[in-house]
Every structure is written in C-alpha cells, then in structure tokens.
Design a protein around this motif. Structure first.
Motif, PDB file in Angstrom:
ATOM      1  N   TYR A   1       0.872  -1.236  -0.111  1.00 44.48           N
ATOM      2  CA  TYR A   1       0.161  -0.061   0.054  1.00 44.48           C
ATOM      3  C   TYR A   1       0.883   1.126  -0.106  1.00 44.48           C
ATOM      4  CZ  TYR A   1       0.638   1.130   5.036  1.00 44.48           C
ATOM      5  OH  TYR A   1       1.543   1.469   6.140  1.00 44.48           O
TER       6      TYR A   1
ATOM      7  N   ARG B   1       6.624   4.450  -5.347  1.00 45.96           N
ATOM      8  CA  ARG B   1       6.784   3.585  -4.502  1.00 45.96           C
ATOM      9  C   ARG B   1       5.744   2.361  -4.309  1.00 45.96           C
ATOM     10  NH1 ARG B   1       7.239   5.465   1.691  1.00 45.96           N
ATOM     11  NH2 ARG B   1       5.154   6.060   1.554  1.00 45.96           N
TER      12      ARG B   1
ATOM     13  N   ARG C   1      12.619  -4.819  14.585  1.00 44.87           N
ATOM     14  CA  ARG C   1      11.851  -4.728  13.302  1.00 44.87           C
ATOM     15  C   ARG C   1      12.275  -5.905  12.471  1.00 44.87           C
ATOM     16  NH1 ARG C   1       7.443  -3.645  10.869  1.00 44.87           N
ATOM     17  NH2 ARG C   1       7.399  -2.203   9.341  1.00 44.87           N
TER      18      ARG C   1
ATOM     19  N   LYS D   1       6.059  -1.206   1.089  1.00 48.74           N
ATOM     20  CA  LYS D   1       5.417  -0.768   2.005  1.00 48.74           C
ATOM     21  C   LYS D   1       4.406  -1.715   2.453  1.00 48.74           C
ATOM     22  CE  LYS D   1       2.928   3.528   3.423  1.00 48.74           C
ATOM     23  NZ  LYS D   1       3.088   3.429   4.848  1.00 48.74           N
TER      24      LYS D   1
ATOM     25  N   TRP E   1       3.227  -5.427  11.056  1.00 47.75           N
ATOM     26  CA  TRP E   1       3.322  -4.351  12.012  1.00 47.75           C
ATOM     27  C   TRP E   1       3.399  -5.119  13.290  1.00 47.75           C
ATOM     28  CZ3 TRP E   1       1.326   0.849  12.663  1.00 47.75           C
ATOM     29  CH2 TRP E   1       1.829   1.795  11.566  1.00 47.75           C
TER      30      TRP E   1
ATOM     31  N   GLU F   1      12.948   2.131  13.438  1.00 46.41           N
ATOM     32  CA  GLU F   1      11.519   3.206  13.033  1.00 46.41           C
ATOM     33  C   GLU F   1      10.455   2.721  14.150  1.00 46.41           C
ATOM     34  OE1 GLU F   1      10.006   2.177   8.995  1.00 46.41           O
ATOM     35  OE2 GLU F   1      10.270  -0.028   9.705  1.00 46.41           O
TER      36      GLU F   1
ATOM     37  N   GLY G   1       4.659   3.540  11.985  1.00 48.48           N
ATOM     38  CA  GLY G   1       4.182   4.561  10.929  1.00 48.48           C
ATOM     39  C   GLY G   1       5.035   5.464  10.788  1.00 48.48           C
ATOM     40  N   PHE G   2       6.363   5.659  11.241  1.00 48.71           N
ATOM     41  CA  PHE G   2       7.278   6.659  11.120  1.00 48.71           C
ATOM     42  C   PHE G   2       8.672   6.468  11.334  1.00 48.71           C
ATOM     43  CE2 PHE G   2       5.831   6.519  15.628  1.00 48.71           C
ATOM     44  CZ  PHE G   2       7.058   6.576  16.414  1.00 48.71           C
ATOM     45  N   ASN G   3       9.731   7.306  10.536  1.00 54.00           N
ATOM     46  CA  ASN G   3      11.000   7.250  10.614  1.00 54.00           C
ATOM     47  C   ASN G   3      11.430   8.211  11.760  1.00 54.00           C
ATOM     48  OD1 ASN G   3      10.528   7.069   7.254  1.00 54.00           O
ATOM     49  ND2 ASN G   3      11.858   5.391   8.221  1.00 54.00           N
TER      50      ASN G   3
ATOM     51  N   LEU H   1      11.362   1.676   6.150  1.00 56.41           N
ATOM     52  CA  LEU H   1      10.855   2.036   5.018  1.00 56.41           C
ATOM     53  C   LEU H   1      11.356   3.200   4.829  1.00 56.41           C
ATOM     54  CD1 LEU H   1       8.157   1.783   3.283  1.00 56.41           C
ATOM     55  CD2 LEU H   1       7.129   3.611   4.738  1.00 56.41           C
TER      56      LEU H   1
ATOM     57  N   GLY I   1      10.669   6.208   3.833  1.00 56.29           N
ATOM     58  CA  GLY I   1       9.802   7.388   3.981  1.00 56.29           C
ATOM     59  C   GLY I   1       9.929   8.384   2.913  1.00 56.29           C
ATOM     60  N   ILE I   2       8.586   8.833   2.497  1.00 55.38           N
ATOM     61  CA  ILE I   2       8.790   9.930   1.604  1.00 55.38           C
ATOM     62  C   ILE I   2       9.038  11.110   2.336  1.00 55.38           C
ATOM     63  CG2 ILE I   2       7.326  11.431   0.069  1.00 55.38           C
ATOM     64  CD1 ILE I   2       7.775   8.382  -1.046  1.00 55.38           C
ATOM     65  N   THR I   3       8.654  11.179   3.661  1.00 56.83           N
ATOM     66  CA  THR I   3       8.629  12.535   4.602  1.00 56.83           C
ATOM     67  C   THR I   3      10.302  12.535   4.812  1.00 56.83           C
ATOM     68  OG1 THR I   3       6.505  11.886   5.344  1.00 56.83           O
ATOM     69  CG2 THR I   3       7.465  13.788   6.390  1.00 56.83           C
TER      70      THR I   3
ATOM     71  N   THR J   1       4.017  10.858   6.607  1.00 50.05           N
ATOM     72  CA  THR J   1       2.936  11.364   5.812  1.00 50.05           C
ATOM     73  C   THR J   1       1.707  11.685   6.915  1.00 50.05           C
ATOM     74  OG1 THR J   1       3.333  10.108   4.010  1.00 50.05           O
ATOM     75  CG2 THR J   1       1.296  10.914   4.120  1.00 50.05           C
TER      76      THR J   1
HETATM   77  N1  PLP Z   1       7.963   3.557   8.594  1.00 43.58           N
HETATM   78  C1  PLP Z   1       6.832   3.026   8.522  1.00 43.58           C
HETATM   79  C2  PLP Z   1       6.811   1.636   9.279  1.00 43.58           C
HETATM   80  C3  PLP Z   1       5.723   3.458   8.001  1.00 43.58           C
HETATM   81  O1  PLP Z   1       4.545   2.583   8.128  1.00 43.58           O
HETATM   82  C4  PLP Z   1       5.376   4.656   7.468  1.00 43.58           C
HETATM   83  C5  PLP Z   1       4.397   5.123   6.942  1.00 43.58           C
HETATM   84  O2  PLP Z   1       3.317   4.900   7.155  1.00 43.58           O
HETATM   85  C6  PLP Z   1       6.760   5.310   7.674  1.00 43.58           C
HETATM   86  C7  PLP Z   1       7.908   4.794   8.042  1.00 43.58           C
HETATM   87  C8  PLP Z   1       6.785   6.836   7.086  1.00 43.58           C
HETATM   88  O3  PLP Z   1       6.691   6.911   5.916  1.00 43.58           O
HETATM   89  P1  PLP Z   1       6.326   7.935   4.868  1.00 43.58           P
HETATM   90  O4  PLP Z   1       6.930   9.334   5.255  1.00 43.58           O
HETATM   91  O5  PLP Z   1       6.251   7.660   3.435  1.00 43.58           O
HETATM   92  O6  PLP Z   1       4.693   8.213   5.304  1.00 43.58           O
END
Ligand code: PLP
Length: 319
Positions: free
Chosen positions: A58, A77, A166, A177, A181, A210, A213-215, A232, A234-236, A272
């Motif tokens: 996803y 991605r 992880r 992605k 989890w 990580e 949902g975030f780096n 991941l 991440g795009i952010t 994101t």
């Molecule tokens: N790491 C994980 C495991 C994630 O699920 C996410 C986003 O859902 C991220 C990092 C951050 O990625 P992005 O900046 O692309 O949202």
C-alpha cells in the motif's frame, strides 16, 4: 476556509450509494471492485490473502488544503512494491492517480489521508498458489490524521525505545510498504506500559530502526542522521533530505545507536501522517533541555510551507 466541497455540484464518477452515514467514522469514500462507495460499505472477503497472510502492499499520500503532497513519489513507491510482489492491477499510474483524485473529490475533504492498496486477493478455487489469486486494488480518502496531536506537536512526543526488533530486511524488503506491524504494535504496548506515547523499535543489530508509521531523525552538532537499513524509505524522510539540501544542512542515512539517540541535541519523527514531529522525551529522560529544538522547528515550518508550492504539491481535481 470550508473543509468540504459539494461533490454533487461537479461531474465526478457516481458513488454507488449516496447515503453517507454522518455518524460512521471515518467519513470518506473508497474505490473497491470498480465502484466508489462510502467508507462504511467498503468491505473485502475474509478469504483475501491480504487479510489471511498480510499479502498486500500500500501507500499513503496526503492532501493538505486541497493539494496532494508529492503524489508522484508515492505512486513510484506503490508501483515499485507491486512489481516486487508480482501483483498486477488493471490501472496504470495515471489511472490510479485519477481514482485517488476522485476519492478525494467525492469525499469533499480538503485535508485527507489517501491510501492506495493492493492485496493478493483470493483464488476462485481457494488454491494455495498465489499465482491463481486475483489481485485486488483499492483506494480510499478519509480525513487527515496525524501520529502526534496538537499538544504533542507543540511540546514534543514522549517516546520509549522498545527491545522489539523490526522484521529483518532479509525477510521483507522494507521498500515494499507493508502491513507487517506485529513488531511495531508489540513495541507500542511496551511504550504504553512505560507511560510513553509511542515507540521506537530496533534493527537486527540493536540500533534504532523506526516506529509505528514513522521514521526517526536525530540532530547532533547541527548534523542530521536517520537509520539507513531495515526501515521504510519514507517519503517524509526523503523530504527532510530534500529540505536539508535546500537550506544547506547536512543529513545522512547511517546506523543510529540507542546511545546516539539518547544523547542527541534534537530528535524528531517523520510520517505522511503528521509530517515532521518533535520528540522531547526518551524513556522518561528529556532530549537535551527537553524543548523542541531550533532545527526541528525550522524544518517543520519549511515542510508546511512547501504544501502550496507547485514544485512539491499538486491541486486535487475537485471537478
Ligand atoms: N515507517 C513505517 C513502518 C511506516 O508505516 C511509515 C508510514 O506509514 C513510515 C515509516 C513513514 O513513511 P512516509 O513518510 O512515507 O509516510
């Protein structure tokens, strides 16, 4: 500014049931099996491998003030993940982008969390051979959500470092992605047990990886670093690198030890879902003086400034 537009006033694909229950949260529109549906009606079979085996990929892009932020990078991605998982969908990039625009437009949201996903699907004969499954593409747009609430964004998050590891990149390429989890969720429970608000978990070498949902980034002596492996891309995270390049800050991807994180001048997380979010407490101890640091604040401001810059964002086609 109004946070909604009237989808009836525009020429958009139709939603199969226009009765949207205002009490069903989250309010939004999904695209599933060729139809646009209210979120509450978007349901899949329990026999779908996405559900049974977490066999899915996803991506999530956000819309802010009526504009997608870096949609092309999210599409790259997502299509990369599809290819690595050998999934096929009946839409090309433009087709997926069109569906995402329609989901947002039909939802009326001007600040949205927009997900595109593909599951392995199910095989018509319940075969165990994944090649027999019919891959299922879906998308949806719901209200924008953040990892950190307004208070946490102002004062910084309280994070715990869990000893959970992880999933190894040797097992799952983290660039795909995915919904694996269980490690992150177990880390979250560790964090809650210790009175923290969210968690960071480790890579297979015991360095920081990580969170759910975030780096993560740390700043030391004006230089930024973020874990290089087992995370991941991440795009952010990528956006932080791009912003640093623009303003002349040094940022590298490298191992980040637990000790380095604890002794950093500043720590922040990126997603994101919320953008750049400060961390001011780790395992009950303040990060430096416990206040949101100047580099974090500067990058947060720059990040949001880019949201109406056509080089970084594109308008949703509401009509
Ligand atoms: N790491 C994980 C495991 C994630 O699920 C996410 C986003 O859902 C991220 C990092 C951050 O990625 P992005 O900046 O692309 O949202």
């Amino acid at each position: 500014m109004s946070n909604t537009v009237d989808p009836q006033a525009r020429s958009l694909p139709s939603v199969s049931d226009r009765h949207i229950d205002p009490h069903a949260y989250p309010n939004g529109i999904a695209f599933l099996d060729g139809q646009y549906l209210p979120m509450s009606q978007a349901k899949i079979s329990v026999l779908d491998w996405g559900f049974l085996h977490s066999d899915a990929t996803y991506d999530t892009v956000h819309v802010w003030d009526g504009r997608f932020f870096r949609l092309d990078l999210h599409l790259d991605r997502f299509f990369g993940g599809l290819e690595k998982l050998r999934m096929t969908i009946p839409f090309d990039r433009d087709g997926v982008a069109e569906i995402l625009h329609s989901c947002v437009a039909l939802s009326g949201h001007r600040a949205a969390y927009v997900e595109m996903l593909c599951t392995r699907g199910a095989s018509p004969t319940f075969s165990r051979d994944p090649r027999q499954a019919i891959n299922r593409f879906m998308a949806f747009a719901v209200p924008f959500g953040s990892v950190a609430n307004a208070d946490q964004l102002q004062r910084g998050l309280r994070v715990a470092i869990s000893d959970k590891v992880r999933i190894s990149p040797a097992s799952i390429d983290p660039a795909i992605k995915n919904y694996h989890w269980l490690d992150l969720v177990r880390g979250l429970y560790d964090a809650y047990d210790r009175g923290a608000e969210t968690a960071l978990i480790l890579d297979f070498n015991g360095n920081v990886a990580e969170g759910p949902g975030f780096n993560v980034f740390c700043v030391k002596d004006g230089k930024l670093s973020t874990p290089a492996i087992g995370v991941l891309p991440g795009i952010t995270r990528r956006t932080v690198f791009d912003l640093c390049a623009e303003v002349g800050l040094t940022a590298i991807a490298a191992d980040v030890s637990v000790a380095a994180l604890r002794t950093a001048d500043e720590v922040f997380i990126t997603s994101t879902a919320g953008g750049i979010m400060p961390v001011t407490e780790i395992d009950g101890a303040p990060v430096a003086d416990g206040k949101v640091g100047p580099i974090t604040s500067r990058l947060m401001a720059l990040y949001w400034e880019k949201h109406d810059d056509p080089a970084w964002s594109s308008p949703v086609r509401y009509a």
